[in-house]
Scaffold this motif. Structure first.
Motif, PDB file in Angstrom:
ATOM      1  N   ASP A 195      -0.147 -11.948  -7.949  1.00  0.00           N
ATOM      2  CA  ASP A 195       0.997 -10.989  -7.978  1.00  0.00           C
ATOM      3  C   ASP A 195       0.763  -9.974  -7.050  1.00  0.00           C
ATOM      4  O   ASP A 195       1.259  -9.247  -5.872  1.00  0.00           O
ATOM      5  CB  ASP A 195       1.655 -10.558  -8.804  1.00  0.00           C
ATOM      6  CG  ASP A 195       2.494 -11.703  -9.698  1.00  0.00           C
ATOM      7  OD1 ASP A 195       2.708 -12.719  -9.074  1.00  0.00           O
ATOM      8  OD2 ASP A 195       3.309 -11.482 -10.701  1.00  0.00           O
ATOM      9  N   HIS A 248      -0.572 -10.714  -3.522  1.00  0.00           N
ATOM     10  CA  HIS A 248       0.872 -11.019  -2.823  1.00  0.00           C
ATOM     11  C   HIS A 248       1.613  -9.820  -2.242  1.00  0.00           C
ATOM     12  O   HIS A 248       1.871  -9.850  -1.207  1.00  0.00           O
ATOM     13  CB  HIS A 248       1.738 -11.856  -3.357  1.00  0.00           C
ATOM     14  CG  HIS A 248       2.881 -12.269  -2.848  1.00  0.00           C
ATOM     15  ND1 HIS A 248       4.246 -11.798  -2.814  1.00  0.00           N
ATOM     16  CD2 HIS A 248       3.177 -13.254  -1.905  1.00  0.00           C
ATOM     17  CE1 HIS A 248       5.142 -12.316  -2.186  1.00  0.00           C
ATOM     18  NE2 HIS A 248       4.586 -13.179  -1.483  1.00  0.00           N
ATOM     19  N   MET A 249       1.761  -8.749  -3.137  1.00  0.00           N
ATOM     20  CA  MET A 249       2.185  -7.417  -2.942  1.00  0.00           C
ATOM     21  C   MET A 249       1.474  -6.659  -1.965  1.00  0.00           C
ATOM     22  O   MET A 249       2.196  -6.255  -0.960  1.00  0.00           O
ATOM     23  CB  MET A 249       2.419  -6.879  -4.295  1.00  0.00           C
ATOM     24  CG  MET A 249       3.001  -5.277  -4.103  1.00  0.00           C
ATOM     25  SD  MET A 249       3.008  -4.366  -5.323  1.00  0.00           S
ATOM     26  CE  MET A 249       1.167  -3.974  -5.610  1.00  0.00           C
ATOM     27  N   SER A 280       2.300  -8.355   1.510  1.00  0.00           N
ATOM     28  CA  SER A 280       3.567  -8.296   1.948  1.00  0.00           C
ATOM     29  C   SER A 280       4.297  -7.094   2.486  1.00  0.00           C
ATOM     30  O   SER A 280       3.429  -6.148   2.464  1.00  0.00           O
ATOM     31  CB  SER A 280       4.307  -8.794   0.840  1.00  0.00           C
ATOM     32  OG  SER A 280       4.637  -7.883  -0.160  1.00  0.00           O
ATOM     33  N   ILE A 319       7.095  -5.946   1.279  1.00  0.00           N
ATOM     34  CA  ILE A 319       7.878  -5.458   0.242  1.00  0.00           C
ATOM     35  C   ILE A 319       7.028  -3.860  -0.456  1.00  0.00           C
ATOM     36  O   ILE A 319       5.911  -3.915  -0.471  1.00  0.00           O
ATOM     37  CB  ILE A 319       7.880  -6.240  -0.883  1.00  0.00           C
ATOM     38  CG1 ILE A 319       8.464  -7.545  -0.364  1.00  0.00           C
ATOM     39  CG2 ILE A 319       8.788  -5.566  -1.987  1.00  0.00           C
ATOM     40  CD1 ILE A 319       8.439  -8.690  -1.463  1.00  0.00           C
ATOM     41  N   ALA A 341       5.876  -1.287  -3.136  1.00  0.00           N
ATOM     42  CA  ALA A 341       5.331  -1.497  -4.445  1.00  0.00           C
ATOM     43  C   ALA A 341       6.528  -1.363  -5.470  1.00  0.00           C
ATOM     44  O   ALA A 341       6.451  -1.986  -6.296  1.00  0.00           O
ATOM     45  CB  ALA A 341       3.999  -0.555  -4.594  1.00  0.00           C
ATOM     46  N   ASP A 368       9.399  -1.717  -5.141  1.00  0.00           N
ATOM     47  CA  ASP A 368      10.473  -2.921  -5.156  1.00  0.00           C
ATOM     48  C   ASP A 368      10.203  -4.264  -5.327  1.00  0.00           C
ATOM     49  O   ASP A 368      10.648  -5.225  -5.559  1.00  0.00           O
ATOM     50  CB  ASP A 368      11.202  -2.893  -3.742  1.00  0.00           C
ATOM     51  CG  ASP A 368      11.907  -1.675  -3.349  1.00  0.00           C
ATOM     52  OD1 ASP A 368      12.597  -1.075  -4.476  1.00  0.00           O
ATOM     53  OD2 ASP A 368      11.985  -1.313  -2.172  1.00  0.00           O
ATOM     54  N   TYR A 369       8.530  -4.651  -5.672  1.00  0.00           N
ATOM     55  CA  TYR A 369       8.147  -5.742  -5.767  1.00  0.00           C
ATOM     56  C   TYR A 369       8.429  -6.240  -7.376  1.00  0.00           C
ATOM     57  O   TYR A 369       8.275  -5.434  -8.256  1.00  0.00           O
ATOM     58  CB  TYR A 369       6.436  -5.740  -5.628  1.00  0.00           C
ATOM     59  CG  TYR A 369       5.892  -7.063  -5.766  1.00  0.00           C
ATOM     60  CD1 TYR A 369       6.283  -7.902  -4.356  1.00  0.00           C
ATOM     61  CD2 TYR A 369       5.218  -7.602  -6.752  1.00  0.00           C
ATOM     62  CE1 TYR A 369       5.730  -9.035  -4.622  1.00  0.00           C
ATOM     63  CE2 TYR A 369       4.798  -8.807  -6.794  1.00  0.00           C
ATOM     64  CZ  TYR A 369       4.734  -9.353  -5.714  1.00  0.00           C
ATOM     65  OH  TYR A 369       4.460 -10.826  -5.659  1.00  0.00           O
ATOM     66  N   GLN A 370       8.694  -7.477  -7.331  1.00  0.00           N
ATOM     67  CA  GLN A 370       8.872  -8.166  -8.828  1.00  0.00           C
ATOM     68  C   GLN A 370       7.794  -9.032  -9.249  1.00  0.00           C
ATOM     69  O   GLN A 370       7.438  -9.889  -8.726  1.00  0.00           O
ATOM     70  CB  GLN A 370      10.325  -8.954  -8.688  1.00  0.00           C
ATOM     71  CG  GLN A 370      11.476  -8.253  -8.518  1.00  0.00           C
ATOM     72  CD  GLN A 370      11.847  -7.532  -9.834  1.00  0.00           C
ATOM     73  OE1 GLN A 370      11.317  -7.653 -10.996  1.00  0.00           O
ATOM     74  NE2 GLN A 370      12.703  -6.497  -9.624  1.00  0.00           N
TER      75      GLN A 370
END
Length: 144
Positions: free
Chosen positions: A31, A34-35, A38, A40, A42, A44-46
């Motif tokens: 994760d 991936h974060m 990306s 996205i 940090a 807002d990352y799920q």
């Protein structure tokens, strides 16, 4: 660049950790990777596990009996006498012989330790790489 050098205590605990808990750690690392790759933000990352600490605690309690037998990271010490008992001082030849025998025994133990440790570490890293590649390919397929 920072480096990570686990202690023997960490290695021993990690090797005895149930596979479900190891997978949770691998997923958390996936994760994070991936974060970082990306767009996205940090905040807002799920993550897969919203409460990673709670998830690990639950997995540890659920899989408590599944812990592997701790791997012997340090081999038992051979207590075979290196020299015959003597009274008095050692000659230089006797000291040299004792030094050579001690070095040979410790070197053999180090080779055994490193062989076992590196094999297990290699297996863990190969499993992590396999999971990371599968996740990246799944992400690639879902983005097309």
């Amino acid at each position: 660049m920072a480096t990570f050098s686990p202690t023997l205590q960490f290695s021993k605990r990690w090797l005895a950790t149930p596979n479900a808990v190891k997978q949770a750690f691998h997923q958390e690392l996936d994760d994070i990777i991936h974060m970082l790759g990306s767009d996205i933000a940090a905040k807002d990352y799920q993550f897969t596990n919203n409460d990673f600490g709670g998830a690990v605690s639950e997995l540890l309690s659920t899989h408590q009996g599944e812990s592997k037998e701790p791997v012997r990271l340090v081999h038992s010490i051979d207590t075979t006498p290196l020299i015959q008992e003597t009274h008095g001082e050692f000659s230089p030849e006797e000291l040299s012989d004792v030094e050579a025998r001690i070095s040979a025994k410790l070197s053999a133990q180090l080779d055994d330790f490193l062989g076992e440790h590196m094999a297990r570490l290699s297996d863990d890293l190969k499993a992590w790489v396999s999971t990371a590649v599968k996740n990246e390919l799944a992400d690639y397929k879902s983005n097309q």
